[in-house]
Design a protein around this motif. Structure first.
Motif, mmCIF file in Angstrom:
data_model
loop_
_atom_site.group_PDB
_atom_site.id
_atom_site.type_symbol
_atom_site.label_atom_id
_atom_site.label_comp_id
_atom_site.label_asym_id
_atom_site.label_seq_id
_atom_site.Cartn_x
_atom_site.Cartn_y
_atom_site.Cartn_z
ATOM 1 N N UNK A 126 22.821 62.429 41.965
ATOM 2 C CA UNK A 126 23.688 61.286 42.231
ATOM 3 C C UNK A 126 25.120 61.616 41.810
ATOM 4 N N UNK A 127 25.529 62.825 42.074
ATOM 5 C CA UNK A 127 26.874 63.256 41.664
ATOM 6 C C UNK A 127 27.774 63.443 42.861
ATOM 7 N N UNK A 128 28.146 64.657 43.112
ATOM 8 C CA UNK A 128 29.010 64.956 44.258
ATOM 9 C C UNK A 128 28.148 65.417 45.432
ATOM 10 N N UNK A 147 26.559 77.123 32.388
ATOM 11 C CA UNK A 147 27.869 76.623 32.834
ATOM 12 C C UNK A 147 28.781 76.220 31.680
ATOM 13 N N UNK A 148 28.225 75.750 30.586
ATOM 14 C CA UNK A 148 29.044 75.340 29.442
ATOM 15 C C UNK A 148 28.323 75.753 28.170
ATOM 16 N N UNK A 206 31.233 59.040 40.283
ATOM 17 C CA UNK A 206 30.601 58.589 41.517
ATOM 18 C C UNK A 206 29.175 58.192 41.223
ATOM 19 N N UNK A 207 28.679 57.294 41.997
ATOM 20 C CA UNK A 207 27.247 57.043 42.032
ATOM 21 C C UNK A 207 26.661 56.460 40.750
ATOM 22 N N UNK A 208 27.502 56.008 39.848
ATOM 23 C CA UNK A 208 26.989 55.297 38.690
ATOM 24 C C UNK A 208 26.490 56.177 37.568
ATOM 25 N N UNK A 209 26.693 57.466 37.618
ATOM 26 C CA UNK A 209 26.227 58.297 36.516
ATOM 27 C C UNK A 209 27.354 59.016 35.813
ATOM 28 N N UNK A 220 35.314 63.448 38.758
ATOM 29 C CA UNK A 220 35.267 62.178 39.460
ATOM 30 C C UNK A 220 34.060 61.400 38.986
ATOM 31 N N UNK A 256 19.526 63.545 37.447
ATOM 32 C CA UNK A 256 20.216 62.310 37.828
ATOM 33 C C UNK A 256 21.688 62.582 38.126
ATOM 34 N N UNK A 257 22.319 63.339 37.280
ATOM 35 C CA UNK A 257 23.757 63.569 37.435
ATOM 36 C C UNK A 257 24.074 64.470 38.623
ATOM 37 N N UNK A 295 30.110 65.936 29.806
ATOM 38 C CA UNK A 295 30.568 65.277 31.040
ATOM 39 C C UNK A 295 30.660 63.756 30.914
ATOM 40 N N UNK A 296 29.859 63.155 30.042
ATOM 41 C CA UNK A 296 29.936 61.707 29.857
ATOM 42 C C UNK A 296 29.350 61.351 28.486
ATOM 43 N N UNK A 347 21.884 76.499 38.604
ATOM 44 C CA UNK A 347 21.619 75.591 37.486
ATOM 45 C C UNK A 347 20.771 74.396 37.931
ATOM 46 N N UNK A 366 32.056 74.112 40.849
ATOM 47 C CA UNK A 366 31.114 73.224 40.178
ATOM 48 C C UNK A 366 30.085 74.057 39.397
ATOM 49 N N UNK A 367 29.818 73.708 38.141
ATOM 50 C CA UNK A 367 29.034 74.600 37.266
ATOM 51 C C UNK A 367 27.545 74.514 37.522
ATOM 52 N N UNK A 415 31.306 63.570 36.955
ATOM 53 C CA UNK A 415 30.630 64.826 37.266
ATOM 54 C C UNK A 415 31.688 65.832 37.696
ATOM 55 N N UNK A 416 31.443 67.075 37.382
ATOM 56 C CA UNK A 416 32.407 68.087 37.781
ATOM 57 C C UNK A 416 32.425 68.224 39.294
ATOM 58 N N UNK A 417 33.567 68.332 39.864
ATOM 59 C CA UNK A 417 33.665 68.509 41.307
ATOM 60 C C UNK A 417 34.534 69.715 41.600
ATOM 61 N N UNK A 450 28.219 68.282 46.842
ATOM 62 C CA UNK A 450 27.774 69.647 46.575
ATOM 63 C C UNK A 450 26.646 69.672 45.543
ATOM 64 N N UNK A 499 35.565 69.187 30.899
ATOM 65 C CA UNK A 499 34.839 68.053 30.337
ATOM 66 C C UNK A 499 35.653 67.494 29.176
#
Lengths: 303, 120
Positions: free
Chosen positions: A200-202, A73-74, B6-9, B4, A196-197, B55-56, A144, B18-19, B12-14, A204, B31
């Motif tokens: 606990x992300x989106x 992806x990157x 979200x969720x404390x991490x 966005x 984790x990301x 991403x972070x 991924x 999404x990759x 993340x790409x939305x 999707x 990013x």
């Protein structure tokens, strides 16, 4: 001295035995300077077979990861995946060389020309039924998220095994394991960060991570089942019985998935060893076709 | 695509692209950019070696390890978002830097540095 010069000075001062280049360091003799005497009371055929199991897991997973190159992806992630694949390839090389050093070469030595070193003969000139990897590493890539879940599971299992293998009575296996533990700690960490990301992300990314876990978990069915070879070697203090690491693997995976807000899929019932005995699906043949095609078409080619 | 948190991490790409799977190469750079500083040895300061997208913050350190310390260059890595750096402006170059040019007494050029003192 200009500050700009100081960082890359380390290149000149790097210890020659810690080469990290993809090409160019220590490629002639993988086990050079290592005492390759087989420990007392150990059947060399068993030892070589065990090295193939561990080596093939690394080789095949390296190839699966390599399939992400140009597709990740990157760019940053592509380099990370490539690094992990190279680490595994390095482990495979040492383990296959060890198998060769104790005379376990199967039919590969007849197929490969003389100038091809043992570890290359084993990698490029064995057929699928001679490979000893498990389904966990040979299953085809998904998205991924699937790749990161698989890498998390595979690195967790391998790290648990190699950590114990550092105490092996075979000094070569112990040394290979000690080197691999640092690498695998990083691989597991990298995969866990992504799980984790994504988990606990989106919505999707969570959905895809959960689907990845559901697809990967059944592949653990025969990972903890020891072959008779492993049992004999484990009893002799040479190998690790994979059943021993089950508790640790379950605990680590449960912890990571929990923090990633993912549901831990049901653990599959133990299945008898398949891949370790050379039984594989067609996906391994396809993978090996890609991996071995060039070497078989142009044996001993150099560039 | 949007980012966005979200969720404390972290971010993340939305969005639909999404990759998470292999896809045709498209120009996509969402990013944030980070600057990377690596310390080559203990006792030396961190030096800017380049930049990367991540991403972070945590993943930026992680990616920096893979991109900039593969060959034993580093013992420590700093990353900082490029957007968080306040830089001097090229327009102010003269008032900023020219006054120091003719003040020779500010330069420690009258000392002899012993050969065995590195990094001075």
């Amino acid at each position: 001295m200009a500050h700009e010069e100081t960082v890359y000075e380390a290149l000149d001062h790097a210890h020659s035995d810690e080469g990290h280049w993809a090409f160019g360091t220590g490629f002639d003799e993988p086990l050079a300077g290592v005492d390759t005497t087989v420990p007392e009371g150990v059947d060399p055929a068993d030892l070589g077979e065990y090295c193939l199991m561990l080596g093939d897991d690394a080789l095949v997973l390296a190839q699966r990861l390599t399939q992400w190159i140009t597709n990740a992806p990157e760019l940053e992630e592509e380099v990370a995946i490539g690094n992990i694949a190279l680490d595994l390839l390095g482990q495979a090389r040492l383990l296959l060389a060890r198998a060769g050093s104790v005379g376990v070469l199967g039919r590969s030595r007849e197929r490969a020309t003389e100038s091809i070193p043992d570890e290359d003969a084993l990698a490029y000139f064995r057929d699928p039924d001679e490979f000893r990897c498990t389904a966990l590493v040979e299953a085809e890539n998904g998205d991924f998220a699937h790749t990161m879940l698989r890498l998390l599971a595979a690195a967790t299992v391998r790290l648990a095994v190699l950590a114990r293998l550092r105490e092996s009575r075979d000094p070569v296996l112990a040394a290979i394991a000690a080197k691999g533990v640092n690498e695998l700690t990083y691989h597991r960490d990298h995969a866990a960060r992504w799980v984790l990301r994504l988990g606990d992300g989106t919505e999707e990314s969570h959905r895809r991570a959960q689907a990845g876990a559901e697809a990967v978990w059944p592949l653990l069915a025969d990972v903890f089942s020891a072959t008779p070879t492993e049992q004999r070697l484990a009893a002799g203090g040479i190998a690790v019985d994979p059943a021993e690491v089950r508790g640790e693997v379950h605990a680590v995976l449960t912890e990571v998935l929990g923090r990633a807000t993912l549901t831990v899929p049901g653990w599959p019932a133990d299945a008898p060893p398949r891949g370790r005995l050379g039984e594989h699906g067609p996906e391994l043949a396809e993978l090996l076709d890609e991996l071995q095609g060039l070497a078989r078409e142009h044996p001993a080619a150099t560039w | 695509m949007s980012m966005t948190s979200e969720g404390g991490h972290g971010a993340v790409p939305t969005g639909p692209e999404v990759p998470v799977e292999p896809k045709a190469a498209t120009a996509r750079r969402d990013w944030p950019l980070y600057e990377v500083f690596v310390r080559g040895k203990r006792g030396i300061n961190h030096v800017h070696v380049g930049s990367l997208h991540a991403p972070d913050d945590e993943m930026a350190v992680h990616a920096a390890r893979d991109l900039y310390t593969r060959r034993n260059e580093g013992v420590s890595i700093w990353v900082v978002r490029s957007a968080d750096i306040t830089a001097s402006s090229p327009d102010e170059k003269d008032p900023m830097f020219a006054p120091s040019g003719d003040k020779v007494y500010r330069h420690p050029t009258f000392y002899e540095i012993p050969e065995n003192v590195p990094h001075m």
